[in-house]
Each structure stands twice: as structure tokens, then as C-alpha cells.
Design a protein around this motif. Structure first.
Motif, PDB file in Angstrom:
ATOM      1  N   ASP A  25       0.829  -1.233  -0.087  1.00 11.49           N
ATOM      2  CA  ASP A  25       0.110  -0.049   0.057  1.00 11.49           C
ATOM      3  C   ASP A  25       0.995   1.208  -0.011  1.00 11.49           C
ATOM      4  OD1 ASP A  25      -2.533  -1.073   0.039  1.00 11.49           O
ATOM      5  OD2 ASP A  25      -2.588  -1.272   2.041  1.00 11.49           O
ATOM      6  N   TYR A  26       2.043   1.204   0.624  1.00  9.10           N
ATOM      7  CA  TYR A  26       2.770   2.444   0.732  1.00  9.10           C
ATOM      8  C   TYR A  26       3.254   2.784  -0.579  1.00  9.10           C
ATOM      9  CZ  TYR A  26       7.054   4.994   2.150  1.00  9.10           C
ATOM     10  OH  TYR A  26       8.042   5.874   2.161  1.00  9.10           O
ATOM     11  N   LEU A  27       3.882   1.688  -1.440  1.00  8.72           N
ATOM     12  CA  LEU A  27       4.479   1.553  -2.520  1.00  8.72           C
ATOM     13  C   LEU A  27       3.300   2.260  -3.540  1.00  8.72           C
ATOM     14  CD1 LEU A  27       6.466  -1.655  -3.358  1.00  8.72           C
ATOM     15  CD2 LEU A  27       7.277   0.661  -3.258  1.00  8.72           C
ATOM     16  N   GLU A  31       4.584   7.359  -5.713  1.00  7.69           N
ATOM     17  CA  GLU A  31       4.685   8.126  -6.861  1.00  7.69           C
ATOM     18  C   GLU A  31       4.119   9.550  -6.857  1.00  7.69           C
ATOM     19  OE1 GLU A  31       5.380   6.944 -10.776  1.00  7.69           O
ATOM     20  OE2 GLU A  31       6.835   5.657 -10.336  1.00  7.69           O
ATOM     21  N   VAL A  32       2.794   9.446  -6.081  1.00  2.00           N
ATOM     22  CA  VAL A  32       2.006  10.836  -5.991  1.00  2.00           C
ATOM     23  C   VAL A  32       2.720  11.518  -5.115  1.00  2.00           C
ATOM     24  CG1 VAL A  32      -0.270  11.353  -5.323  1.00  2.00           C
ATOM     25  CG2 VAL A  32      -0.126   9.501  -6.684  1.00  2.00           C
ATOM     26  N   ILE A  33       3.246  10.827  -3.954  1.00  2.00           N
ATOM     27  CA  ILE A  33       3.668  11.698  -2.832  1.00  2.00           C
ATOM     28  C   ILE A  33       5.155  12.195  -3.232  1.00  2.00           C
ATOM     29  CG2 ILE A  33       4.548  11.406  -0.424  1.00  2.00           C
ATOM     30  CD1 ILE A  33       2.246   9.421  -0.102  1.00  2.00           C
ATOM     31  N   ASN A  34       6.098  11.308  -3.990  1.00  2.00           N
ATOM     32  CA  ASN A  34       7.316  11.793  -4.295  1.00  2.00           C
ATOM     33  C   ASN A  34       7.452  11.496  -5.794  1.00  2.00           C
ATOM     34  OD1 ASN A  34       8.597  11.963  -1.563  1.00  2.00           O
ATOM     35  ND2 ASN A  34       8.062   9.891  -1.522  1.00  2.00           N
ATOM     36  N   PRO A  35       6.932  12.423  -6.612  1.00  2.00           N
ATOM     37  CA  PRO A  35       7.158  12.326  -7.908  1.00  2.00           C
ATOM     38  C   PRO A  35       8.770  12.585  -8.345  1.00  2.00           C
ATOM     39  CG  PRO A  35       6.460  14.610  -7.447  1.00  2.00           C
ATOM     40  CD  PRO A  35       6.278  13.616  -6.121  1.00  2.00           C
ATOM     41  N   PRO A  36       9.264  12.057  -9.399  1.00  2.00           N
ATOM     42  CA  PRO A  36      10.401  11.759  -9.755  1.00  2.00           C
ATOM     43  C   PRO A  36      11.124  13.071  -9.818  1.00  2.00           C
ATOM     44  CG  PRO A  36       8.953  10.602 -11.471  1.00  2.00           C
ATOM     45  CD  PRO A  36       8.247  11.369 -10.280  1.00  2.00           C
ATOM     46  N   GLU A  37      10.663  14.353 -10.239  1.00  2.00           N
ATOM     47  CA  GLU A  37      11.474  15.469  -9.899  1.00  2.00           C
ATOM     48  C   GLU A  37      11.542  16.037  -8.645  1.00  2.00           C
ATOM     49  OE1 GLU A  37       6.825  16.564 -10.705  1.00  2.00           O
ATOM     50  OE2 GLU A  37       8.182  15.185 -11.202  1.00  2.00           O
ATOM     51  N   VAL A 172      -4.878  13.540   3.538  1.00  2.00           N
ATOM     52  CA  VAL A 172      -5.361  12.506   2.168  1.00  2.00           C
ATOM     53  C   VAL A 172      -4.732  12.686   0.818  1.00  2.00           C
ATOM     54  CG1 VAL A 172      -7.600  12.192   0.912  1.00  2.00           C
ATOM     55  CG2 VAL A 172      -7.917  13.110   3.153  1.00  2.00           C
ATOM     56  N   VAL A 173      -4.112  11.695   0.503  1.00  5.40           N
ATOM     57  CA  VAL A 173      -3.777  11.373  -0.984  1.00  5.40           C
ATOM     58  C   VAL A 173      -4.670  10.294  -1.848  1.00  5.40           C
ATOM     59  CG1 VAL A 173      -1.571  10.441  -2.030  1.00  5.40           C
ATOM     60  CG2 VAL A 173      -1.381  11.662   0.386  1.00  5.40           C
ATOM     61  N   GLN A 174      -4.756  10.854  -3.045  1.00  3.25           N
ATOM     62  CA  GLN A 174      -5.646  10.067  -3.900  1.00  3.25           C
ATOM     63  C   GLN A 174      -4.768   9.596  -5.149  1.00  3.25           C
ATOM     64  OE1 GLN A 174      -9.280  11.870  -5.093  1.00  3.25           O
ATOM     65  NE2 GLN A 174     -10.002  10.277  -6.164  1.00  3.25           N
ATOM     66  N   ASN A 176      -6.115   7.739  -8.314  1.00  2.00           N
ATOM     67  CA  ASN A 176      -7.197   7.270  -9.123  1.00  2.00           C
ATOM     68  C   ASN A 176      -8.444   7.194  -8.338  1.00  2.00           C
ATOM     69  OD1 ASN A 176      -5.684   7.096 -11.653  1.00  2.00           O
ATOM     70  ND2 ASN A 176      -4.883   4.935 -11.018  1.00  2.00           N
ATOM     71  N   ASP A 177      -8.883   5.720  -8.157  1.00  2.98           N
ATOM     72  CA  ASP A 177     -10.115   5.790  -7.089  1.00  2.98           C
ATOM     73  C   ASP A 177      -9.499   5.284  -5.644  1.00  2.98           C
ATOM     74  OD1 ASP A 177     -12.034   6.692  -9.009  1.00  2.98           O
ATOM     75  OD2 ASP A 177     -12.318   4.305  -9.449  1.00  2.98           O
ATOM     76  N   ASP A 178      -8.186   5.241  -5.364  1.00  2.23           N
ATOM     77  CA  ASP A 178      -7.769   4.641  -4.355  1.00  2.23           C
ATOM     78  C   ASP A 178      -7.371   5.839  -3.435  1.00  2.23           C
ATOM     79  OD1 ASP A 178      -8.029   2.193  -5.227  1.00  2.23           O
ATOM     80  OD2 ASP A 178      -6.090   2.430  -6.165  1.00  2.23           O
ATOM     81  N   LEU A 179      -7.672   5.757  -2.020  1.00  7.03           N
ATOM     82  CA  LEU A 179      -7.494   6.806  -0.977  1.00  7.03           C
ATOM     83  C   LEU A 179      -6.450   6.411  -0.181  1.00  7.03           C
ATOM     84  CD1 LEU A 179     -10.876   8.261  -0.603  1.00  7.03           C
ATOM     85  CD2 LEU A 179      -9.109   9.295  -1.844  1.00  7.03           C
TER      86      LEU A 179
END
Length: 255
Positions: A25-27, A31-37, A172-174, A176-179
Motif C-alpha cells: 500500500d505504501y508503494l 509516486e503521487v507523494i514523491n514524483p521523480p522531479e 488525504v492522498v488519492q 485514481n479511485d484509491d485513497l
């Protein structure tokens, strides 16, 4: 969405807390939390803060899925990463292979390290320090010091606890449809932040809990010399100037 199927992780010891918290779940949300840049920028900051160069030997404690370790290897460092989560390490190894870099990944506990006088630098990034009780947190610092050569550097990056006091609302991090929802319960008497993670994915709800001790610079200035370091410096986010309500506290200690 079927919300009936639920899994709750009851934490009985720190390793079990960490293994269940840093899971697939962490994985999924990483990428939403830590984008490549963002990861590129942070790796560059670590390179500068630790005065790394081609061939420097570096240890990352709590390396996770290798987003920083693999980037440092691309820059020419000889990197070892240690983590307690086999799931995250498998992802780190796959990413290293894709980037064609050689990183030594080790499944283990940062409170008991197998290396002595081996590394030029070590670091704990993105609040990877503070998961244990007071004695074991200080034990991590002693183990890190023992793993470093004379003149080695240790870097610790964490959320600035003064800044955290300003906002305790759910995070809250989303994807797609996952939270992913973080519910935060600070304990001002122990300087710990107790966090409950609720993940809603594929019709399931999963919960995990973790507690993190947030230290101030004065405490680091006491603990790190006791662990074997001679000097301790404070910075803000990614090596900038530390301010009371800036988002990060970055500590660099020299052995």
C-alpha cells in the motif's frame, strides 16, 4: 464499493509496526507523494550536504524502495541501503536493475548494523529516524556512528516538529479511485506523533498505526556527540536555512 472487508494491524513491537506500515500500500501511493522531479532534487541536496564525490561509500538507513539510493548510485556513489521491509527492497532492486546501477540492498534493523568503519557517509531521509523508544533511537545513532570511518558524516532529515504543531488535520492522498488517509494524534508530553493510516483500495479498507518521535536540534546536539560525533549542524529543507516554522529540520553531524 464494498467496504465490508477490513484488515487491522495491531502493533505489538516496532519491527512489526514498520513491516506492516511500509507495505505494498505504501508503494502504491509513492509516486503521487514523491514524483521523480522531487526525488531528483532531494538526491542532489543530499549529495551536496554530505560532500559526496565519485566513489564515496554511502549508507542509507530506512532506504525504502530506493528512490534516493539509486539516484546517488547514478551520480557515482557506492551505495548500500538497509530497510526492514522486504517488499520495499524488492522494488528498490528492480529499480536499480532498470537504471543499470549496482546498489547493495540489505534486509535488516537499523538498531543492529553489521558494518564497522566502512562508510564515508550515512543518512536517514524523509523522517526515517524516531520510530523506536528513546533508548533504541539513540542506539540507531550509535550504530550509524560505528558504521562510519573517522571523518564520516551523518545526515538526518525529518519534519520540523514546530511546523507540525500548526496543522493536525487529516492528510488525504488519492491515486485514481484509491485513497490514503493519515489521522494524526500528537502527544505533546512525549514529542511523539501517533499516526493511523487508512487505505481504501479495491473494495478493501486496511489500517496500520505507527508512532514517531520528533527531536529538536538541542536534543540532537546532545545525542550525537554522545554517539561519537564531534560537530552537529542544522539546516532547513534540502539544505536551506532552518527556520522555526519551515517544513524540515536537517541535521548533519561529523565523526
Amino acid at each position: 464499493m464494498n467496504m465490508e472487508k477490513q484488515m487491522t494491524y495491531e502493533m505489538s513491537s516496532p519491527p512489526f509496526v514498520l513491516e506492516s506500515h511500509f507495505s505494498e500500500d505504501y508503494l502504491h501511493f509513492s509516486e503521487v507523494i514523491n514524483p521523480p522531479e522531487k526525488s531528483d532534487r532531494e538526491a542532489a541536496a543530499i549529495w551536496d550536504l554530505l560532500s559526496l564525490k565519485q566513489g564515496s561509500s554511502v549508507l542509507e538507513l530506512g532506504c525504502g524502495y530506493g528512490r534516493i539510493a539509486n539516484r546517488l548510485a547514478e551520480k557515482g556513489a557506492r551505495v548500500t541501503g538497509l530497510d526492514i521491509s522486504g517488499i520495499l527492497l524488492k522494488k528498490a532492486e528492480a529499480d536499480a536493475a532498470e537504471r543499470r546501477v549496482d546498489v547493495e540492498y540489505v534486509l535488516g534493523d537499523m538498531r543492529s548494523l553489521p558494518w564497522r568503519d566502512r562508510f564515508d557517509a550515512a543518512f536517514l531521509w524523509n523522517t526515517s529516524f524516531g520510530y523506536f523508544d528513546e533508548a533504541d533511537n539513540e542506539r540507531v545513532l550509535h550504530e550509524a556512528a560505528s558504521s562510519l570511518r573517522k571523518g564520516g558524516r551523518l545526515l538526518i532529515d525529518q519534519d520540523n516538529r514546530f511546523d507540525l504543531l500548526r496543522d493536525q488535520s487529516p492528510i488525504v492522498v488519492q491515486r485514481n479511485d484509491d485513497l490514503r488517509i493519515h489521522l494524526i494524534n500528537p502527544d505533546p508530553l512525549t514529542d511523539r506523533r501517533n499516526l493511523e493510516r487508512i487505505v481504501v483500495r479495491n473494495g478493501c479498507v486496511r489500517r496500520s498505526r505507527i508512532s514517531i518521535r520528533y527531536y529538536g536540534f538541542v536534543e540532537y546536539a546532545r545525542m550525537l556527540p554522545s554517539a561519537g560525533f564531534e560537530t552537529v549542524e542544522a539546516y532547513g529543507a534540502e539544505g536551506g536555512e532552518f527556520t522555526s516554522y519551515g517544513p524540515r529540520l536537517v541535521v548533519v553531524a561529523h565523526k
